[in-house]
Design a protein around this motif. Sequence first.
Motif, PDB file in Angstrom:
ATOM      1  N   VAL A 131     -81.130   2.323 -36.173  1.00 32.79           N
ATOM      2  CA  VAL A 131     -80.214   2.315 -35.029  1.00 32.79           C
ATOM      3  C   VAL A 131     -80.464   3.574 -34.210  1.00 32.79           C
ATOM      4  N   LEU A 132     -80.894   3.416 -32.989  1.00 32.19           N
ATOM      5  CA  LEU A 132     -81.188   4.540 -32.105  1.00 32.19           C
ATOM      6  C   LEU A 132     -80.042   4.723 -31.120  1.00 32.19           C
ATOM      7  N   ARG A 133     -79.574   5.965 -31.005  1.00 33.23           N
ATOM      8  CA  ARG A 133     -78.439   6.265 -30.119  1.00 33.23           C
ATOM      9  C   ARG A 133     -78.852   7.322 -29.099  1.00 33.23           C
ATOM     10  N   SER A 134     -78.454   7.103 -27.859  1.00 40.59           N
ATOM     11  CA  SER A 134     -78.691   8.122 -26.828  1.00 40.59           C
ATOM     12  C   SER A 134     -77.686   7.925 -25.708  1.00 40.59           C
ATOM     13  N   PHE A 135     -77.527   8.956 -24.892  1.00 41.90           N
ATOM     14  CA  PHE A 135     -76.704   8.815 -23.696  1.00 41.90           C
ATOM     15  C   PHE A 135     -77.455   7.978 -22.672  1.00 41.90           C
ATOM     16  N   LEU A 136     -76.709   7.257 -21.858  1.00 37.77           N
ATOM     17  CA  LEU A 136     -77.312   6.329 -20.907  1.00 37.77           C
ATOM     18  C   LEU A 136     -76.485   6.320 -19.622  1.00 37.77           C
ATOM     19  N   LEU A 137     -77.160   6.574 -18.511  1.00 33.20           N
ATOM     20  CA  LEU A 137     -76.484   6.527 -17.214  1.00 33.20           C
ATOM     21  C   LEU A 137     -76.096   5.088 -16.896  1.00 33.20           C
ATOM     22  N   GLU A 138     -74.821   4.874 -16.628  1.00 29.94           N
ATOM     23  CA  GLU A 138     -74.351   3.501 -16.382  1.00 29.94           C
ATOM     24  C   GLU A 138     -74.767   3.039 -14.989  1.00 29.94           C
ATOM     25  N   GLY A 139     -75.255   1.822 -14.919  1.00 30.66           N
ATOM     26  CA  GLY A 139     -75.657   1.218 -13.662  1.00 30.66           C
ATOM     27  C   GLY A 139     -74.918  -0.086 -13.429  1.00 30.66           C
ATOM     28  N   THR A 140     -75.468  -0.908 -12.551  1.00 30.31           N
ATOM     29  CA  THR A 140     -74.791  -2.150 -12.173  1.00 30.31           C
ATOM     30  C   THR A 140     -75.353  -3.369 -12.892  1.00 30.31           C
ATOM     31  N   TYR A 141     -76.680  -3.509 -12.887  1.00 28.72           N
ATOM     32  CA  TYR A 141     -77.306  -4.693 -13.461  1.00 28.72           C
ATOM     33  C   TYR A 141     -78.431  -4.302 -14.413  1.00 28.72           C
ATOM     34  N   GLN A 142     -78.922  -5.299 -15.151  1.00 26.11           N
ATOM     35  CA  GLN A 142     -80.058  -5.094 -16.040  1.00 26.11           C
ATOM     36  C   GLN A 142     -81.179  -6.078 -15.709  1.00 26.11           C
ATOM     37  N   GLU A 143     -81.393  -6.242 -14.420  1.00 23.94           N
ATOM     38  CA  GLU A 143     -82.475  -7.103 -13.947  1.00 23.94           C
ATOM     39  C   GLU A 143     -83.364  -6.282 -13.025  1.00 23.94           C
ATOM     40  N   TRP A 144     -84.638  -6.143 -13.376  1.00 22.83           N
ATOM     41  CA  TRP A 144     -85.543  -5.278 -12.622  1.00 22.83           C
ATOM     42  C   TRP A 144     -85.655  -5.692 -11.163  1.00 22.83           C
ATOM     43  N   PHE A 145     -85.771  -6.978 -10.902  1.00 21.80           N
ATOM     44  CA  PHE A 145     -85.990  -7.429  -9.537  1.00 21.80           C
ATOM     45  C   PHE A 145     -84.689  -7.637  -8.765  1.00 21.80           C
ATOM     46  N   ARG A 146     -83.584  -7.108  -9.303  1.00 18.96           N
ATOM     47  CA  ARG A 146     -82.339  -7.065  -8.536  1.00 18.96           C
ATOM     48  C   ARG A 146     -82.111  -5.654  -7.991  1.00 18.96           C
ATOM     49  N   THR A 147     -82.241  -4.661  -8.843  1.00 14.76           N
ATOM     50  CA  THR A 147     -82.121  -3.271  -8.410  1.00 14.76           C
ATOM     51  C   THR A 147     -82.849  -2.371  -9.398  1.00 14.76           C
ATOM     52  N   VAL A 148     -83.436  -1.320  -8.888  1.00 17.85           N
ATOM     53  CA  VAL A 148     -84.072  -0.314  -9.729  1.00 17.85           C
ATOM     54  C   VAL A 148     -83.257   0.965  -9.732  1.00 17.85           C
ATOM     55  N   TYR A 149     -82.827   1.390  -8.561  1.00 19.66           N
ATOM     56  CA  TYR A 149     -82.157   2.684  -8.444  1.00 19.66           C
ATOM     57  C   TYR A 149     -80.736   2.685  -8.991  1.00 19.66           C
ATOM     58  N   LYS A 150     -80.158   1.509  -9.173  1.00 14.69           N
ATOM     59  CA  LYS A 150     -78.807   1.434  -9.742  1.00 14.69           C
ATOM     60  C   LYS A 150     -78.794   0.611 -11.024  1.00 14.69           C
ATOM     61  N   ALA A 151     -79.930   0.521 -11.675  1.00 14.17           N
ATOM     62  CA  ALA A 151     -80.069  -0.377 -12.823  1.00 14.17           C
ATOM     63  C   ALA A 151     -79.756   0.327 -14.132  1.00 14.17           C
ATOM     64  N   MET A 152     -79.658  -0.474 -15.178  1.00 13.69           N
ATOM     65  CA  MET A 152     -79.443   0.009 -16.539  1.00 13.69           C
ATOM     66  C   MET A 152     -80.759  -0.011 -17.304  1.00 13.69           C
ATOM     67  N   HIS A 153     -80.837   0.879 -18.259  1.00 14.33           N
ATOM     68  CA  HIS A 153     -82.012   1.046 -19.111  1.00 14.33           C
ATOM     69  C   HIS A 153     -82.483  -0.269 -19.742  1.00 14.33           C
ATOM     70  N   GLY A 154     -81.547  -1.134 -20.070  1.00 21.61           N
ATOM     71  CA  GLY A 154     -81.879  -2.356 -20.793  1.00 21.61           C
ATOM     72  C   GLY A 154     -82.763  -3.318 -20.044  1.00 21.61           C
ATOM     73  N   GLN A 155     -82.897  -3.154 -18.722  1.00 21.61           N
ATOM     74  CA  GLN A 155     -83.718  -4.072 -17.934  1.00 21.61           C
ATOM     75  C   GLN A 155     -85.170  -4.082 -18.401  1.00 21.61           C
ATOM     76  N   ARG A 156     -85.635  -2.982 -18.996  1.00 20.17           N
ATOM     77  CA  ARG A 156     -87.016  -2.899 -19.455  1.00 20.17           C
ATOM     78  C   ARG A 156     -87.191  -3.420 -20.879  1.00 20.17           C
ATOM     79  N   LEU A 157     -86.081  -3.762 -21.525  1.00 21.82           N
ATOM     80  CA  LEU A 157     -86.140  -4.170 -22.919  1.00 21.82           C
ATOM     81  C   LEU A 157     -85.725  -5.619 -23.150  1.00 21.82           C
ATOM     82  N   ILE A 158     -84.928  -6.176 -22.250  1.00 12.49           N
ATOM     83  CA  ILE A 158     -84.481  -7.555 -22.454  1.00 12.49           C
ATOM     84  C   ILE A 158     -85.378  -8.554 -21.723  1.00 12.49           C
TER      85      ILE A 158
END
Length: 577
Positions: A51-78
């Motif tokens: 289980v890996l834990r880290s701080f994460l800046l909260e964004g709006t979505y987790q879809e790369w082609f919706r937003t990059v500058y306001k996105a969440m880290h998970g977009q690159r993993l899901i």
Amino acid sequence: MIKSGLVIILMALVLEIGYVLADQDDSSPGPSVNSRGTIMPSDAARPEKQVLRSFLLEGTYQEWFRTVYKAMHGQRLIAEPLIRVDKNFELLPAAAERWEPSEDGLSWYFYLRKGLVFSDGRPLTAHDYVYTFRRGADPENAYDFEWYYRPIKNWGAVVRREVPKDSLGVHALDDYTLVVETGEVCSYLPALLTYSWVSPRQAVEKYGDAWSTKPETSISSGPFYLTEWSKSDRMVLKANPTYYGPAKPYLETFVGILFNQATQPPALPAYEADEIDFTNITSQAELGRIQADPLLKHELNTFTAFNAFYLTMNTYSGIFSDLRVRQAFSHAIDRNAIAKSALQGLATPAYAMMPIGFPAANADLHSVQRFDPVLARQRLAEAGYPDGKGFPYVEMWLRGGEAGSTKDAMEGIQAMLSQNLGIDIAVRNVERKIFMDALNGHTLELGLVPYGYDYVDPSNLLSLWMSNGRHGWRNDLFDRLVVQGGTIVGDRDRRRTVYQEAERILVEDVGAVFLWHSQNNQIWKSNIKGDAIEPNIFGYRAWRWDQVQNLSTTIYFTNEPRKGRRVSFWERLFGGG
């Protein structure tokens, strides 16, 4: 008293045996398997400890082609991209097993692996990538990163509503063959398309933009899937049991502790309290404390960021149209002194645009803009300003409220120019929009610009300097070489040579005075292991965000204690340690 002492010793001995047995129990005689059937490394801790834990800046979505500058880290993993990149910046097959250019170089063919599925069971095919790219170019989507994909044929025209979406140069020849056309020969397109995380059409059409924000509506095609997103609290991703791609993770769970931009989290205290396993260190004070700590200093990792801070000048008119003045500035600044004082631990001297370790970077350029105050004064005198006499009033602009160590560094440069050239430069902090308008309009006389890479290829950091770009500098040979580099396919050595020749022109003609590259300082637990965080061919370890999709699937926790964390039996018994 003797009996009491023996009892204490025996109790401590029992505790010590328990610690040893607990450690031994964490390993198994043969390879273990995690929850999704991946065979774990022999030294891996049990799956429930992955289980890996880290701080994460909260964004709006987790879809790369919706937003990059306001996105969440998970977009690159899901979501699954066409291509990944490894620690040495070599391209790795992802959804695409292989790729090749057409004979004329104007198209790239990506051959997708069969058997990939979305988490709802629907097959992942080339048609999904066609939909994804069209979504990115769709003006109704107002995608904030669309400029990145402009090499794709008709991308800009679609964004400008000049042609329909189906005119975009992305097509599926069949379910497993994707064709991406370019307006010109683009040798670096595969590197560009490491940023190609697929969007699930079925989720977008059913739930809209918010599909990626809730576990019940989120659909994954990548190594992880969303199980929890509690706003302003945490986000949890778990290993995806329906992922059959090449990047099957060792980690079971990723926990992101959310924060917002206005309230930065107490990262180092949280790390020391074992609440997180990884963090970036940006404070010089914290960096110094880590370097002095007997445990933490072994978990500190440092590497040069792929960016550059430089002084841009308007060479089209005014004082900086004279090459000798630009050369004088370049030789008057002691970059080493800045890196060892105002930017200590946060920067390394820069003498060119591309830092060492970036593909095609050239260490031989370091002498061109070297610190040489005698030569600096000579060049300024040749330009008609001996000892700075008669030099006009010049302001050095900083963008958008630069403060702290950056402002200190610029005040140091101001002092160096005064001492070594005899000229007084005013330092002025300018509102970001005013600064950018002046930069893009080629009216900025002198200013500090930071620029970070978008993808790992020399075309990225050098095309920025072409005459159709933001800088008030032009060199026709440079332009031709950069364009030529972008057309060379299959000959890496020749391509590297062309880009190195282009960068030499940029540095010798002083298109900018290069000052420093940022130095990234990161700390992660010493019992985290994996190929992605082993030293690369350049000799450093890095938890790079451009590689997070590869890194997050290859790292794991070992069954060994952290270095320096274990306390001996006698220390437990008598205290200390």
